[in-house]
Design a protein around this motif. Structure first.
Motif, PDB file in Angstrom:
ATOM      1  N   ARG A  46      -1.183  10.435   0.382  1.00  0.00           N
ATOM      2  CA  ARG A  46       0.075  10.287  -0.337  1.00  0.00           C
ATOM      3  C   ARG A  46       1.141   9.596   0.513  1.00  0.00           C
ATOM      4  O   ARG A  46       1.978   8.851  -0.017  1.00  0.00           O
ATOM      5  CB  ARG A  46       0.554  11.655  -0.817  1.00  0.00           C
ATOM      6  N   ASN A  47       1.142   9.842   1.809  1.00  0.00           N
ATOM      7  CA  ASN A  47       2.072   9.128   2.690  1.00  0.00           C
ATOM      8  C   ASN A  47       1.796   7.633   2.653  1.00  0.00           C
ATOM      9  O   ASN A  47       2.720   6.806   2.635  1.00  0.00           O
ATOM     10  CB  ASN A  47       1.953   9.646   4.127  1.00  0.00           C
ATOM     11  N   ALA A  48       0.501   7.284   2.643  1.00  0.00           N
ATOM     12  CA  ALA A  48       0.130   5.871   2.577  1.00  0.00           C
ATOM     13  C   ALA A  48       0.568   5.258   1.252  1.00  0.00           C
ATOM     14  O   ALA A  48       1.075   4.131   1.199  1.00  0.00           O
ATOM     15  CB  ALA A  48      -1.376   5.718   2.762  1.00  0.00           C
ATOM     16  N   LEU A  49       0.398   5.999   0.167  1.00  0.00           N
ATOM     17  CA  LEU A  49       0.798   5.498  -1.146  1.00  0.00           C
ATOM     18  C   LEU A  49       2.315   5.357  -1.257  1.00  0.00           C
ATOM     19  O   LEU A  49       2.826   4.422  -1.887  1.00  0.00           O
ATOM     20  CB  LEU A  49       0.280   6.432  -2.248  1.00  0.00           C
ATOM     21  N   ALA A  50       3.036   6.278  -0.630  1.00  0.00           N
ATOM     22  CA  ALA A  50       4.502   6.203  -0.649  1.00  0.00           C
ATOM     23  C   ALA A  50       4.988   4.939   0.056  1.00  0.00           C
ATOM     24  O   ALA A  50       5.909   4.254  -0.411  1.00  0.00           O
ATOM     25  CB  ALA A  50       5.099   7.445  -0.003  1.00  0.00           C
ATOM     26  N   LYS A  51       4.367   4.620   1.196  1.00  0.00           N
ATOM     27  CA  LYS A  51       4.736   3.399   1.923  1.00  0.00           C
ATOM     28  C   LYS A  51       4.392   2.156   1.116  1.00  0.00           C
ATOM     29  O   LYS A  51       5.159   1.193   1.066  1.00  0.00           O
ATOM     30  CB  LYS A  51       4.023   3.372   3.272  1.00  0.00           C
TER      31      LYS A  51
END
Length: 219
Positions: A46-51
């Protein structure tokens, strides 16, 4: 999928889960706190998707996708499955489901990596390879052609896919897979059709995973 940029989200999630397990397979495998493992995996993705959402100037939910993952290292495996689709395993000459789809109240509803219920419905399995000969990962469209939801069994064609890897060269197997998609699988569904086949060769040895550092978008 149904999200606006699901293909970009799926690509991001795929890269990140591969890098994650290449870097942390043993750490995950020997962690007996399954809830903590699920939370960490989802946090990384999810952190990757947020970025990515920031870079694309879109909402995270626009990048929604399901996830099917099989990681193998030193005679052991880990399966991660969020949403629909099926992960099957070949063992003792038979192909059977290893992880079943999670749909909502209706068959056309499912859970995504970005869904609030993802930590609850995520399938997370680990084990020794032992007599396992291979794994078959299928998105929902492919599973519609090769998996019977009522009997929870795989079609005979699924076994043929594994047999091809024994009987034909890699290029011929690739040609046969393409023909199968064009003539059979894709004609039975309007959903996405993706498939990954992992098969042990006769002289295979299970080697340690290579070191792949997590990218900036996966940290």
């Amino acid at each position: 999928g149904s999200a606006k940029f699901s293909e970009a989200g799926a690509a991001c999630v795929t890269r990140c889960i591969c890098a994650y397990f290449a870097d942390r397979f043993n750490e995950v495998y020997y962690n007996n706190d399954g809830i903590a493992v699920k939370k960490e995996i989802l946090s990384v993705l999810r952190n990757a998707l947020a970025k990515l959402a920031d870079e694309m100037n879109c909402k995270v939910r626009d990048l929604s996708s399901t996830l099917l993952c099989c990681a193998i290292n030193d005679g052991h495996y880990i399966l991660v499955h969020i949403g629909d689709g099926v992960i099957a395993v070949e063992k003792d000459g038979r192909v059977k489901p290893a992880s079943l789809p999670k749909n909502g109240e209706y068959l056309n509803q499912t859970t995504f990596v970005t869904s609030s219920e993802a930590p609850i419905v995520m399938n997370l399995y680990r084990g020794k390879l032992d007599d396992i000969e291979g794994f078959l990962l299928m998105s929902d469209g492919t599973a519609a052609a090769l998996f019977d939801r009522r009997s929870l069994t795989l079609a005979p064609a699924a076994k043929s896919l594994f047999d091809w890897t024994r009987d034909f060269t890699q290029s011929t197997v690739g040609e046969n897979l393409k023909k199968s998609f064009d003539l059979a699988i894709s004609k039975k569904t309007t959903d996405d059709c993706s498939m990954i086949l992992l098969k042990r060769s006769a002289d295979s040895r299970t080697l340690p995973l290579p070191h792949l550092a997590l990218s900036d978008n996966c940290s």
